[in-house]
Design an enzyme around this catalytic site. Sequence first.
Site, PDB file in Angstrom:
ATOM      1  N   HIS A  31       3.219   6.672   4.526  1.00  0.00           N
ATOM      2  CA  HIS A  31       3.275   7.228   5.762  1.00  0.00           C
ATOM      3  C   HIS A  31       2.457   6.662   6.890  1.00  0.00           C
ATOM      4  O   HIS A  31       3.203   6.282   7.936  1.00  0.00           O
ATOM      5  CB  HIS A  31       2.625   8.730   5.471  1.00  0.00           C
ATOM      6  CG  HIS A  31       3.261   9.552   4.302  1.00  0.00           C
ATOM      7  ND1 HIS A  31       4.655   9.818   4.273  1.00  0.00           N
ATOM      8  CD2 HIS A  31       2.553   9.882   3.133  1.00  0.00           C
ATOM      9  CE1 HIS A  31       4.998  10.301   3.142  1.00  0.00           C
ATOM     10  NE2 HIS A  31       3.742  10.602   2.558  1.00  0.00           N
TER      11      HIS A  31
ATOM     12  N   CYS B 201       5.459  13.906  -1.389  1.00  0.00           N
ATOM     13  CA  CYS B 201       5.324  15.362  -1.411  1.00  0.00           C
ATOM     14  C   CYS B 201       6.741  16.141  -1.685  1.00  0.00           C
ATOM     15  O   CYS B 201       6.751  17.283  -1.937  1.00  0.00           O
ATOM     16  CB  CYS B 201       4.791  16.036  -0.052  1.00  0.00           C
ATOM     17  SG  CYS B 201       5.856  15.405   1.222  1.00  0.00           S
TER      18      CYS B 201
END
Length: 453
Positions: free
Chosen positions: A10, A42
């Site tokens: 990320h 996630c």
Amino acid sequence: MKVAVIGCTHAGTAAIVNTAKLYPDAEITVYERNDNISFLSCGIALYVGGVVEDAQGLFYSSPQQLAELGVTTKMLHEVTSVDTDAKTLTARNLNTGEVLTDTFDKLIVTTGSWPIIPKFEGIELNNIVLSKNFNHSNTIIEKAKTARNIVVVGAGYIGVELVEAFQMNGKQVTLIDAEDRILSKYLDPEFTARTEQTLTEQGIQLALNEKVVRFEGENGNVTTVVTDRGEHTADMVILCIGFRPQTELLAGQVDMLPNGAIIVDKYMQTSKKDVYAAGDSCAIYYNPTGQHAYIPLATNAVRMGTLVARNLVQPTTEYMGTQGTSGIKIYEDNIAATGMTETAARLAGLDVEASTIEDNYRPEFMPTHEKVTLKVVYEKTSRRIVGAQIMSHADLTQSINTISVFIQAGMTVDQLAFVDFFFQPHYNKPWNYLNSVGLQALPPVAVKEPVNA
């Protein structure tokens, strides 16, 4: 300007893409020890549960896309050492074993986190797996095909999402945690009690307040999870105990928290000039307490990675801090939280009070009017909001983003009572539930009797 980036999930992806766009002449080299980049971890439970059928949708960049921006990406290259004074690094090609040395003008460390793996007896048995990256998700899906009894260790977001996914796929599921309730870092007991009831009603066995002691097996495969309070049959075990920052490369070279999380300033620079860090490898500035804390979240990572790029040449854009805002959907319940729970605030030494309401979120004359439970935690004297939690079958989770802004701006529960929100029967009542929880917290007005002339 020669820029080296270590790690590309990320924070790394955000830093790389923005650096390439802001500084077209920069020579950017990325070192990534995995065979993929930018995986949305996630989404693992969604992938495992079959909600997401094509795993490629969980990637939002690729070496090819970075190459189009002029970035050199060295996949399956593990950085083995960094000298921040000499501005050099050494990396090993995991395919060939070749070792190379590189130099940099600016270093961006986005090495992320790794699951905590306690040294349990029997940890080496087959079918005990982690849940962090793309390869883990594929392993979980493959092993779950033949597993009947699945044990998940760790009742945080990932653990709870996984047990739901497995139960919906017809597995016998046990959730173990050393705490006496699930999601204890995110929610207070009145919320977790309802969620635990939901999981139990779905047939999920909760083994709370139990500490794993060892794993037992036959023929090299795990068969039993032994805790300090009992035994649980397991064909497969997933460890979701938590995460730690992967920052060994900079140990002794930059300032860190005791757990190894790198401390950065408001411009994402470490204590060493020209060395920047972002994402799960970092400590972040936590607005509810005004101190640095370790809160690994994808939202923090992409913001910090973007800020690294903007501040790489000169201080330009300050980090606003975080509230650790997060959300989760468990069966029919939409849940979100921001800032500190009442439990956490008291443990941190804050003198707090809480206002909690349960009401229909919109007028009762509407065809449906689901109940919403909303709790706001605030300092008793200053009235400053430090946290909030919401739960409803209706998706009202975006309201927590509003309270996140309140915390970031240092606003009070009294201001929440009277802030301007629209009214429309499809969505709310004339007094929005956010107003209502603030109104309930208002102190009484002191009324003085008039003095007779």
